[in-house]
Scaffold this motif. Structure first.
Motif, PDB file in Angstrom:
ATOM      1  N   VAL A 293       0.855  -1.187   0.000  1.00  0.00           N
ATOM      2  CA  VAL A 293       0.000   0.000   0.000  1.00  0.00           C
ATOM      3  C   VAL A 293       0.890   1.236   0.000  1.00  0.00           C
ATOM      4  O   VAL A 293       2.048   1.187   0.420  1.00  0.00           O
ATOM      5  N   GLN A 294       0.347   2.341  -0.449  1.00  0.00           N
ATOM      6  CA  GLN A 294       1.036   3.623  -0.357  1.00  0.00           C
ATOM      7  C   GLN A 294       0.887   4.117   1.077  1.00  0.00           C
ATOM      8  O   GLN A 294      -0.219   4.240   1.606  1.00  0.00           O
ATOM      9  N   LEU A 295       1.995   4.391   1.715  1.00  0.00           N
ATOM     10  CA  LEU A 295       1.993   4.785   3.120  1.00  0.00           C
ATOM     11  C   LEU A 295       1.574   6.240   3.278  1.00  0.00           C
ATOM     12  O   LEU A 295       1.844   7.071   2.404  1.00  0.00           O
ATOM     13  N   PRO A 296       0.894   6.585   4.393  1.00  0.00           N
ATOM     14  CA  PRO A 296       0.566   5.683   5.499  1.00  0.00           C
ATOM     15  C   PRO A 296      -0.641   4.803   5.183  1.00  0.00           C
ATOM     16  O   PRO A 296      -1.528   5.200   4.417  1.00  0.00           O
ATOM     17  N   VAL A 337       9.617  -4.618   0.357  1.00  0.00           N
ATOM     18  CA  VAL A 337       8.881  -3.580  -0.350  1.00  0.00           C
ATOM     19  C   VAL A 337       9.403  -2.165  -0.079  1.00  0.00           C
ATOM     20  O   VAL A 337       9.644  -1.396  -1.023  1.00  0.00           O
ATOM     21  N   PRO A 338       9.568  -1.725   1.181  1.00  0.00           N
ATOM     22  CA  PRO A 338       9.940  -0.318   1.402  1.00  0.00           C
ATOM     23  C   PRO A 338      11.242   0.092   0.720  1.00  0.00           C
ATOM     24  O   PRO A 338      11.361   1.231   0.243  1.00  0.00           O
ATOM     25  N   PRO A 342       9.903   3.055  -2.752  1.00  0.00           N
ATOM     26  CA  PRO A 342       9.872   4.125  -1.740  1.00  0.00           C
ATOM     27  C   PRO A 342       8.472   4.687  -1.551  1.00  0.00           C
ATOM     28  O   PRO A 342       7.738   4.922  -2.513  1.00  0.00           O
ATOM     29  N   GLY A 343       8.098   4.864  -0.288  1.00  0.00           N
ATOM     30  CA  GLY A 343       6.782   5.390   0.044  1.00  0.00           C
ATOM     31  C   GLY A 343       5.707   4.338   0.113  1.00  0.00           C
ATOM     32  O   GLY A 343       4.540   4.653   0.380  1.00  0.00           O
TER      33      GLY A 343
END
Length: 537
Positions: A293-296, A337-338, A342-343
């Motif tokens: 997922v796109q954080l947060p 993933v991170p 990125p993000g």
């Protein structure tokens, strides 16, 4: 789905080993079709599985009840984390080494082999009765520079020597090999790596033949990403393995990595796509599953993520030759993933503190296990109770003017449940001309072991009209208590539109065609208004 970019630590894993039984399910048919036994390791005697025991079963045990395995990737640094390995060794029945069997680790200099890291993963799996899907022998990435620097006339001998030495070292210790990993670009053209440049497409068949000669008992796979649904890349893989089969090349399966993201749509026609490969006489497996997922992260993203995990499990359960599912490490603490996207993150079944998430509960429910205690919704239990809903179809005619679900509520927890705090929702579509959301309904309780006088029932419109579920039949109880381990017994319900027009139940969210009771994760249960079992549409 758009390209997942160049996977850095993206390896490839797979299938189960002889230590894992293919359970013969007695007394309870779990949600999803019951497939034929998958080809693979010999089956062991299976314990009887009941609704009560399902609540305490691991993901792998639940998958075994369907003739599948449920595994996790891992890597060497994680093996020193005692809390991590406690779950890795108990919840999962199959292991894929993330990096420790790749070319740059095994043969960093030509002719100099180091198996220490791969051996450590194999030792862990053997100590915990787990199978190994070995990953990988030939891949364009994580390839030592000396390979690409070879004159083209020397590449084939180097490749064959690498495969023969590595596969021979692990002969008899791994269930399967990802022999060739990611041979295609996203548009379905072949990658122009050292192997393709030297041998053309012939390198793939040569690699498979060499692996088979080195370890004749291992299952041999080709593995790739972005082939889960329909598209040019999936079609290219289909043409390749069809030709390999026609040419008599030893190939046993195709691995579908299944690195998904909630900001993209779910792969189109995943189950049908898996089935067409299986129809070639091949096993298929979900080999590297995660859903980023796109954080947060938030509640909406978590709900979509859980739904994607559910759909993947159901796609595999719907194909008899889908041998199992492997997540690309089970916890966000060690997710790839991170650092690669990125993000983005929060892609795994467990959070960074090694606690199960809503996605974990979604997987449990899809496998027929009910609530697993996730901490952010999507089927988490409440208090010391664990509710489980079972369903049977009391009317096999999908196009008449009535819907007749049979329901049964089971308390698999350790304490009694006040039934007046419980509601159930059976999700369906009204199917009125024009899709009228204002249709009115009559509802009936025809029979209940606990007495129809204590059963309440009504139809309500679903918020947002999700696919297959613009309405739901809500069932409640005016009084009563359900003891630990007890069931309400059979509750036979019926509903019709006041105008007695016909339904088309074929695409209704909660409906299956099962004529005997089975766990039903698409029928939701609520305790005090909070979701306690199942996955909402």
């Amino acid at each position: 789905m758009p390209s997942l970019l160049q996977f850095l630590p993206s390896p490839t894993k797979r299938a189960p080993m002889g230590a894992l039984p293919l359970l013969l399910v007695a007394a309870l048919a779990f949600a999803g079709p019951q497939p034929a036994a998958a080809a693979g390791p010999p089956a062991a005697a299976a314990p009887v599985v009941t609704s009560t025991t399902a609540a305490s079963m691991t993901l792998d045990a639940l998958a075994e009840a369907h003739g599948r395995y449920f595994g996790s990737a891992t890597d060497n640094p994680e093996l020193s984390d005692a809390a991590y390995t406690a779950t890795l060794g108990s919840e999962f029945g199959q292991i894929t080494p993330g990096n420790s069997m790749k070319w740059d680790t095994i043969e960093p200099q030509q002719g100099q082999f180091n198996f220490a890291k791969g051996d450590a993963v194999v030792d862990f799996a053997q100590q915990h009765g787990q199978s190994i899907h070995a990953h990988n022998l030939v891949w364009h990435s994580q390839l030592p520079s000396w390979v690409s620097a070879l004159p083209t006339g020397q590449v084939r001998a180097a490749m064959e020597n690498h495969i023969t030495t590595e596969a021979g070292h692990y002969k008899g210790e791994v269930y399967a090999w990802d022999v060739v990993n990611e041979p295609f670009n996203d548009d379905g053209t072949y990658r122009t790596d050292a192997f393709y440049n030297a041998m053309g497409t012939a390198y793939i068949g040569d690699a498979l033949r060499t692996a088979h000669a080195a370890d004749p008992g291992a299952e041999l796979y080709i593995n790739d990403y972005n082939i889960e649904g329909s598209g040019a890349k999936a079609d290219a893989m289909y043409r390749l393995v069809s030709q390999l089969k026609a040419d008599g090349v030893p190939i046993d399966g195709v691995g579908f990595q299944t690195h998904l993201a909630v900001q993209y749509g779910f792969p189109s026609g995943m189950r049908a796509n898996l089935q067409r490969f299986a129809d070639l006489g091949l096993d298929v497996a979900v080999t590297e599953l995660d859903v980023r997922v796109q954080l947060p992260a938030d509640a909406a993203k978590s709900a979509t993520q859980s739904d994607y995990y559910r759909q993947v499990v159901e796609a595999c359960l719907g194909v008899a030759r889908c041998v199992g599912i492997t997540v690309w490490d089970y916890t966000d603490k060690y997710s790839w993933v991170p650092s690669t996207f990125p993000g983005q993150g929060s892609a795994c079944l467990y959070d960074e503190n090694l606690q199960p998430k809503a996605a974990y509960d979604a997987v449990r429910a899809a496998l027929g296990g009910g609530s697993g205690g996730g901490d952010d919704g999507g089927g988490g239990g409440t208090g010391n109770s664990a509710l489980l809903v079972q369903y049977r179809n009391n009317d096999q005619n999908a196009t008449d003017n009535q819907i007749k679900p049979g329901l049964r509520l089971v308390n698999t927890g350790g304490g009694a449940v006040d039934l007046s705090t419980v509601t159930l929702r059976y999700w369906f579509t009204a199917d009125d001309p024009g899709g009228s959301p204002a249709a009115t309904f009559d509802t009936w309780c025809d029979y209940a072991v606990i007495g129809c006088g204590t059963v309440t029932h009504r139809v309500a419109a679903a918020s947002g009209s999700p696919a297959g579920a613009d309405h739901y039949l809500e069932v409640g109880f005016s009084s009563g208590s359900l003891a630990a381990g007890a069931s309400t017994g059979d509750i036979q319900l019926r509903l019709n539109k006041t105008g007695w027009t016909a339904f088309d139940e074929s695409d209704d969210y909660s409906r299956t065609t099962g004529a005997s009771y089975a766990d039903a994760p698409r029928i939701t249960a609520y305790l005090g208004g909070a979701l306690a079992y199942g996955i909402e549409p």
